[in-house]
Scaffold this motif. Sequence first.
Motif, PDB file in Angstrom:
ATOM      1  N   ALA A 183      41.091  36.952  44.071  1.00 37.66           N
ATOM      2  CA  ALA A 183      40.962  38.272  44.516  1.00 37.66           C
ATOM      3  C   ALA A 183      40.852  38.217  46.039  1.00 37.66           C
ATOM      4  O   ALA A 183      40.806  39.413  46.419  1.00 37.66           O
ATOM      5  N   THR A 184      41.037  37.263  46.524  1.00 38.96           N
ATOM      6  CA  THR A 184      41.245  37.361  48.147  1.00 38.96           C
ATOM      7  C   THR A 184      42.413  37.951  48.522  1.00 38.96           C
ATOM      8  O   THR A 184      43.734  37.638  48.182  1.00 38.96           O
ATOM      9  N   HIS A 185      42.386  39.204  49.400  1.00 38.12           N
ATOM     10  CA  HIS A 185      43.762  39.794  49.671  1.00 38.12           C
ATOM     11  C   HIS A 185      44.605  40.300  48.677  1.00 38.12           C
ATOM     12  O   HIS A 185      45.824  40.308  48.777  1.00 38.12           O
ATOM     13  N   ALA A 186      43.825  40.480  47.458  1.00 40.90           N
ATOM     14  CA  ALA A 186      44.613  40.748  46.266  1.00 40.90           C
ATOM     15  C   ALA A 186      43.727  41.776  45.524  1.00 40.90           C
ATOM     16  O   ALA A 186      42.533  41.695  45.618  1.00 40.90           O
ATOM     17  N   VAL A 187      44.444  42.616  44.686  1.00 45.51           N
ATOM     18  CA  VAL A 187      43.484  43.290  43.660  1.00 45.51           C
ATOM     19  C   VAL A 187      42.822  42.495  42.860  1.00 45.51           C
ATOM     20  O   VAL A 187      43.319  41.381  42.238  1.00 45.51           O
ATOM     21  N   SER A 188      41.611  42.734  42.537  1.00 49.88           N
ATOM     22  CA  SER A 188      40.889  41.693  41.498  1.00 49.88           C
ATOM     23  C   SER A 188      41.528  41.518  40.227  1.00 49.88           C
ATOM     24  O   SER A 188      42.191  42.347  39.589  1.00 49.88           O
ATOM     25  N   PRO A 189      41.632  40.288  39.582  1.00 52.94           N
ATOM     26  CA  PRO A 189      42.008  40.088  38.187  1.00 52.94           C
ATOM     27  C   PRO A 189      41.460  40.767  37.188  1.00 52.94           C
ATOM     28  O   PRO A 189      42.004  41.012  36.257  1.00 52.94           O
ATOM     29  N   ASN A 190      40.137  41.239  37.552  1.00 52.95           N
ATOM     30  CA  ASN A 190      39.723  42.194  36.345  1.00 52.95           C
ATOM     31  C   ASN A 190      39.874  43.431  36.349  1.00 52.95           C
ATOM     32  O   ASN A 190      39.360  44.307  35.604  1.00 52.95           O
ATOM     33  N   ALA A 191      40.738  43.879  37.273  1.00 53.25           N
ATOM     34  CA  ALA A 191      41.142  45.388  37.284  1.00 53.25           C
ATOM     35  C   ALA A 191      41.969  45.537  35.990  1.00 53.25           C
ATOM     36  O   ALA A 191      42.825  44.804  35.709  1.00 53.25           O
ATOM     37  N   THR A 192      41.816  46.884  35.526  1.00 55.72           N
ATOM     38  CA  THR A 192      42.023  47.105  34.147  1.00 55.72           C
ATOM     39  C   THR A 192      43.188  48.302  34.234  1.00 55.72           C
ATOM     40  O   THR A 192      42.809  49.352  34.938  1.00 55.72           O
ATOM     41  N   HIS A 193      44.068  48.098  33.391  1.00 59.33           N
ATOM     42  CA  HIS A 193      45.130  49.075  33.335  1.00 59.33           C
ATOM     43  C   HIS A 193      44.954  50.049  32.235  1.00 59.33           C
ATOM     44  O   HIS A 193      44.219  49.755  31.289  1.00 59.33           O
ATOM     45  N   GLN A 194      45.726  51.225  32.231  1.00 59.85           N
ATOM     46  CA  GLN A 194      45.320  52.229  31.140  1.00 59.85           C
ATOM     47  C   GLN A 194      45.754  51.742  29.628  1.00 59.85           C
ATOM     48  O   GLN A 194      44.867  52.365  28.887  1.00 59.85           O
ATOM     49  N   ASN A 195      46.723  50.827  29.651  1.00 67.37           N
ATOM     50  CA  ASN A 195      47.110  50.418  28.171  1.00 67.37           C
ATOM     51  C   ASN A 195      46.205  49.320  27.592  1.00 67.37           C
ATOM     52  O   ASN A 195      46.487  48.523  26.680  1.00 67.37           O
TER      53      ASN A 195
END
Length: 968
Positions: A583-595
């Motif tokens: 997650a460093t310098h990136a969107v976190s792995p647990n960010a969730t997409h609509q689908n």
Amino acid sequence: MILFKYFPLLSLALALPVHFDGSVESNGSTISSTSTSPAAQFTLPNDLTIGVKQVPNIYNESAIDANQAAPGYDLLNISLSDSGLSGLLKLRGEPKNIYGYDFDLLNLTVSYQSDERLNVHIEPVNMTDVFVLPDFIVTRPEVESLDLDSDLLFTYQAKQFGFSIVRKSTGESLFSTIGNPLVYENQFIQFNTSLPKNHVLSGLGESIHGSLLTPGTNRTLFAEDIGDPIDGNIYGVHPVYFDQRYGSNTTHAVWWRTSAIQEILIRNQSLTWRALSGVVDLYFFSGPTPKVAIQQYVATVGLPALQPYWSLGYHQCRWGYNSTERLQEVVQNFKDFDIPLETIWSDIDYMDSLKDFTTDPYRFPLDKFQRFLNELHNNDQHYVPIVDAAIYVPNPHNATEANYSSYVNGAKLNTFLRNPDNTTYIGAVWPGYTVFPDFFAENAQTYWTGEISKWHKDVSFDGLWMDMDEVSSFCVGSCGTGMIDKNPIAPNFAVGSPAGSYPVGFNVSNSTDYEIFSESLASVSSAAIASAEASAGTTLSSTAVATSSSTSIDAKNTLMPGKGNINYPPYAINNVQGDHDLATHAVSPNATHQNGFIEYDVHNLYGHMQTNSTYNAILDTNPGKRPFLIVRSTFPGSGKRVGHWGGDNTADFAYMYFSIPQAFAIGSFGIPFFGVDVCGFNGNTDMELCSRWMQLGSFFPFYRNHNYLGAIDQEPYVWEAVTSATKTSMAIRYLLLPYYYTLLHESHTTGLPFLRQFQWEFPEDSFYAGIDNQFFVGDSLLVTPVLEPNVSTVKGVFPGANESDVYYDFYTHEKQNFTNHKNHTLEAPLGHIPLHIRGGSILPTQEPGYTVAESRNNSFGLIVALGLDGSASGNLYLDDGESLKVSEATFVDFVAENNTLTAAPRGNYAIEQALANITILGVDSEPSTVLFGNSSAKFQYTNSTVFITGLEELTGDGAFADQFVVSW
């Protein structure tokens, strides 16, 4: 010398900090970007940027060796089909759960899909929580025929399952997992293949590295926003490698069709491949030559886009063109110095407080900006601005921000990434706390097309430049949640180049400038650093970093069922960021997409998905025309729509060198339209480096100069020597535009790279494996650049010289007495880049003009370089240079043999310009006469070269309106 008339000394030395309101300080004065910014603003808290310190598994001495611990699988229930076989893989014994929970049952499917492609697919029987790369992103190849003659053979071992791919024609094992257990867990997949000694592997990108994957290489495939570290994971992910075998003179390719986070270890006789999610979906391509293997792979993922003709012109950019007047000044300077300029670019300077789809009302007032763009277009020149992947979140307490429509529209359409609890994910990028378009969302295309189309009505750009699309965020996690009332916030790091950063050798080759700058830097560097620190809200010398005292790795990296431990997988990859946190310098792995997709599975696809949406949006703004789109993050198939630049390189000779193997790799991945920031992005360039690099860059498909905020100016007119060198190489480039465009079309239709390695052109000669300091442009031009400072010669080799091939000096036309396998010393004073034409080639040319449009209206020429047997061949492709669907095109085939040149056109695109001259190299004796058809032609003979002129009178209907024959 530096032309100080345009560039005051002290302003060059100082970093130019971005103020909290997005304004830029220049020469001590502040140029406001907005009158509505809050009086006080905040800097992103440093602790929000520090992840949990990870110990990469490959450097963890206590880590379990999965090869030793894994039980492996047995193959059961084998069933043959028309296209291959299938079976069930059963875990042997009890689960070991090494870096995840073992799957007990797996399905195996083997498909012979075509004569040259074989697929091995392994996935869990229970697919709950298992991510599979959707077909709509990268088409999954299918069986093309049941009547095949494949040179690939699948063999297997049922007990302790392993398999081999064997080349039937030679009996050689190309890929074999036998003897090593398959590991298949919910967060860890691993297999191993044996390799021959002295293997020659390439691919597995994107990385700054030599072209060969030498033993000891560890490659991480995880898209990252970082300034081109050597051997680290950077912007794109391409899980394919090419295995060139000199013993059998064959090459094959292996592609793992997955978007998973991956790691590959190359050793003396083995390759270990790991992934943290997904399925095993391997494709084997039989080649048997390097170029054919590349073509097979590229045709499978998608043939490259045909770029517009104008894209081959010269592009100028920098971070720091901070007003319409500055852009006008640069364009005018190019004209005054008579240096061709096709396209002027904008970095984030043009934005209102660094927000996407806005223009600063004070520095880029629309009326003035639009007049500038109209004038640019009237001169047949082009404009390309940058667009970042993040959208600013308005401060709810600031009424003047409420009308930021790019956020409002996206929120209404529910098109932004979410947290697991369905709240909006809020990270931080240049303007402050930001949200991120979810390009998997149902309304994402509608939203993105709407923003780009609306903006294009105000700013008539000719293409777009997509940055920060890995996707990048300056903080860890949804750091803006509950914090948007602090917006706009500044990054927590200094913006601007270090005042004293110069290339290796600067003090020798730029001795006078060095003395001047040294004195100036001594007096101003302290002030520059203090200014940058104030802007960043931190102290450069004491910026906090993650240390061993950070949260314990043991407390975070634990096994979990289902999808697993998303943010901290049990297996820690060697992510390039300092603390190695995903997650460093990136969107976190647990960010969730609509689908329902999570960023953990699709992170490597973000740039690719944004690319697709942007491409469609540009088409909507200019229907029927080829979109011009340069992006940073790429994936298999991205080349169908875009070109790529090499990211945030550094102004040093090492990065000029690395641009060559980077071009080889990106070309082999199906993205031939590639270039790097010529003269370097980070740090200050100097006269010698910029002179050498401007010349080298002129032979890359994408030719752009770009550098960092606060660095000295590096336009080619800054130094007299660079101006001279640039004009020399640009004249060659623009002369060869018909050849370059023909190569782009060849890439578009065949998948062949534009720039080519020696080992691809001479695949049976291991002497030329891994040569990265020279290259071919197409098959016909050999470039030998100077890649080190303070020298006036360069060494080069010439494959097949005086055995199968002959080479001619491009400048003198003289046949060279080179010897195969020998290093030759070439004269290369500053301003000269050695260039040779390979015998057997015919190159179409066109008289250079100031712009590409002007060049296209000029007369044609031909350069015929006869081979050792006195023959040569070549071709030309032309169309209108801009239509997406080409309805009118003309091909011309050229053949020279027995003292006769034939040009045979076919097609319906009218080429109205005349043929002016033909230059024939390697003619041993002066001819008594030269005939163009039945008419005598004017000619001169010198240096074994026949120079035929005055052909305009004989080709008044167009150079290639009809077939013609020239004899001598």
